[in-house]
Scaffold this motif. Sequence first.
Motif, PDB file in Angstrom:
ATOM      1  N   TRP A  96       0.922  -1.456  -0.163  1.00 49.37           N
ATOM      2  CA  TRP A  96       0.134  -0.019   0.161  1.00 49.37           C
ATOM      3  C   TRP A  96       0.784   1.384   0.073  1.00 49.37           C
ATOM      4  O   TRP A  96       2.041   1.238   0.387  1.00 49.37           O
ATOM      5  CB  TRP A  96      -0.785  -0.024   1.240  1.00 49.37           C
ATOM      6  CG  TRP A  96      -0.241   0.027   2.551  1.00 49.37           C
ATOM      7  CD1 TRP A  96       0.073  -1.011   3.300  1.00 49.37           C
ATOM      8  CD2 TRP A  96      -0.038   1.030   3.457  1.00 49.37           C
ATOM      9  NE1 TRP A  96       0.682  -0.654   4.472  1.00 49.37           N
ATOM     10  CE2 TRP A  96       0.691   0.798   4.663  1.00 49.37           C
ATOM     11  CE3 TRP A  96      -0.278   2.435   3.356  1.00 49.37           C
ATOM     12  CZ2 TRP A  96       0.966   1.549   5.645  1.00 49.37           C
ATOM     13  CZ3 TRP A  96       0.256   3.414   4.243  1.00 49.37           C
ATOM     14  CH2 TRP A  96       0.767   2.922   5.325  1.00 49.37           C
ATOM     15  N   THR A  97       0.235   2.304  -0.303  1.00 50.77           N
ATOM     16  CA  THR A  97       1.053   3.530  -0.320  1.00 50.77           C
ATOM     17  C   THR A  97       0.126   4.933   0.005  1.00 50.77           C
ATOM     18  O   THR A  97      -1.426   4.634  -0.141  1.00 50.77           O
ATOM     19  CB  THR A  97       1.717   3.828  -1.798  1.00 50.77           C
ATOM     20  OG1 THR A  97       2.332   4.981  -1.803  1.00 50.77           O
ATOM     21  CG2 THR A  97       0.643   3.855  -2.903  1.00 50.77           C
ATOM     22  N   TYR A  98       0.687   5.883  -0.007  1.00 47.86           N
ATOM     23  CA  TYR A  98      -0.203   7.220   0.161  1.00 47.86           C
ATOM     24  C   TYR A  98      -0.300   7.746  -1.420  1.00 47.86           C
ATOM     25  O   TYR A  98       0.510   7.529  -2.254  1.00 47.86           O
ATOM     26  CB  TYR A  98       0.417   8.275   0.780  1.00 47.86           C
ATOM     27  CG  TYR A  98       0.604   7.906   2.468  1.00 47.86           C
ATOM     28  CD1 TYR A  98      -0.517   7.775   3.249  1.00 47.86           C
ATOM     29  CD2 TYR A  98       1.862   7.554   2.879  1.00 47.86           C
ATOM     30  CE1 TYR A  98      -0.499   7.565   4.485  1.00 47.86           C
ATOM     31  CE2 TYR A  98       1.975   7.123   4.015  1.00 47.86           C
ATOM     32  CZ  TYR A  98       0.861   7.249   5.052  1.00 47.86           C
ATOM     33  OH  TYR A  98       1.123   6.812   6.187  1.00 47.86           O
ATOM     34  N   GLY A  99      -1.586   8.122  -1.682  1.00 47.54           N
ATOM     35  CA  GLY A  99      -1.806   8.287  -3.180  1.00 47.54           C
ATOM     36  C   GLY A  99      -2.249   9.853  -3.253  1.00 47.54           C
ATOM     37  O   GLY A  99      -2.805  10.637  -2.441  1.00 47.54           O
ATOM     38  N   GLN A 100      -1.661  10.415  -4.520  1.00 54.12           N
ATOM     39  CA  GLN A 100      -2.161  11.724  -4.824  1.00 54.12           C
ATOM     40  C   GLN A 100      -1.924  11.901  -6.395  1.00 54.12           C
ATOM     41  O   GLN A 100      -1.338  11.134  -6.868  1.00 54.12           O
ATOM     42  CB  GLN A 100      -1.033  12.977  -4.037  1.00 54.12           C
ATOM     43  CG  GLN A 100       0.290  12.612  -4.717  1.00 54.12           C
ATOM     44  CD  GLN A 100       1.110  14.091  -3.924  1.00 54.12           C
ATOM     45  OE1 GLN A 100       0.680  14.696  -2.789  1.00 54.12           O
ATOM     46  NE2 GLN A 100       2.212  14.238  -4.315  1.00 54.12           N
ATOM     47  N   LEU A 136      -3.779   7.944 -10.153  1.00 50.49           N
ATOM     48  CA  LEU A 136      -4.142   6.996  -9.196  1.00 50.49           C
ATOM     49  C   LEU A 136      -4.357   5.711  -9.668  1.00 50.49           C
ATOM     50  O   LEU A 136      -4.163   4.760  -8.868  1.00 50.49           O
ATOM     51  CB  LEU A 136      -5.447   7.618  -8.506  1.00 50.49           C
ATOM     52  CG  LEU A 136      -5.208   8.865  -7.579  1.00 50.49           C
ATOM     53  CD1 LEU A 136      -6.249   9.564  -7.245  1.00 50.49           C
ATOM     54  CD2 LEU A 136      -4.233   8.655  -6.523  1.00 50.49           C
ATOM     55  N   GLN A 160      -1.092   4.115 -10.116  1.00 53.42           N
ATOM     56  CA  GLN A 160      -0.479   3.665  -8.814  1.00 53.42           C
ATOM     57  C   GLN A 160      -1.141   2.444  -8.457  1.00 53.42           C
ATOM     58  O   GLN A 160      -0.596   1.569  -7.497  1.00 53.42           O
ATOM     59  CB  GLN A 160      -0.960   5.006  -7.735  1.00 53.42           C
ATOM     60  CG  GLN A 160      -0.021   6.069  -7.883  1.00 53.42           C
ATOM     61  CD  GLN A 160      -0.207   7.045  -6.484  1.00 53.42           C
ATOM     62  OE1 GLN A 160      -0.559   6.438  -5.608  1.00 53.42           O
ATOM     63  NE2 GLN A 160       0.107   8.295  -7.091  1.00 53.42           N
TER      64      GLN A 160
END
Length: 240
Positions: free
Chosen positions: A112-116, A122, A125
């Motif tokens: 998992w990751t932080y998305g922007q 996205l 990602q």
Amino acid sequence: MKYYALEKKDSKAELYIFGTITTYPWREKDKDAYSIVKELSELDADEIEVHINSSGGAVSEGLAIYNVLKNSKAKVITYCDGFACSAASVIFMAGDERVMNGASLLMIHNAWTYGQGNAAELRKQADDLDTITQASVKAYMNCVSITEVEVKKMLDEETWIDADKAVEYGFATSIYEEKEDGTNQSAQMTIRNKILNAPVVVQQETLDTEKVAKKVVELLKKEEPKTGTGWGAFFNGGRK
């Protein structure tokens, strides 16, 4: 607390990974995967013991450490000393032998990751995360006795795996249990199995009771005091 330490004595080395597996070594005041991989690649050892107590960290770092251990010519034994979660569970898979302590746990989950970014970024990602997770799946599948579908289901559910289940599913090869007398349970079981499975050879002999009786009489007469009237008197019909 340092999360990494490498110690070598003679032909054996011990690697300790205790804490977060980080891309930012200056935050942990320690080394990143590049430094670890470099030292392990240059290591001249016949056996490497890897002790793990980590909640995980960067997947890229975990995969790099996993690969250098997996490709090592040395025999690798990984120990889960507490937690081997996320990226740390992947490193655990590098062992030719993978040993759980009785009170230890693995935890596996999807990357998992932080998305922007915009919608297209996205979506990319999300696809990238699937690809990254698949690399971990391959590491698990090299060891486990369950199907890839089952592994992916466990990843989706962020599964905690105790020592017994780890062995049952193939994530681990054995459980280390220290007994009160200081002996290892697995060693005791090995000895026990050898004893129980060993063929029993019984030699039967015919007992010559007459010969045995004569021998007993001779010994009793020999040991009797000259002034005695015990067993010797009895065997001689009451005569001294």
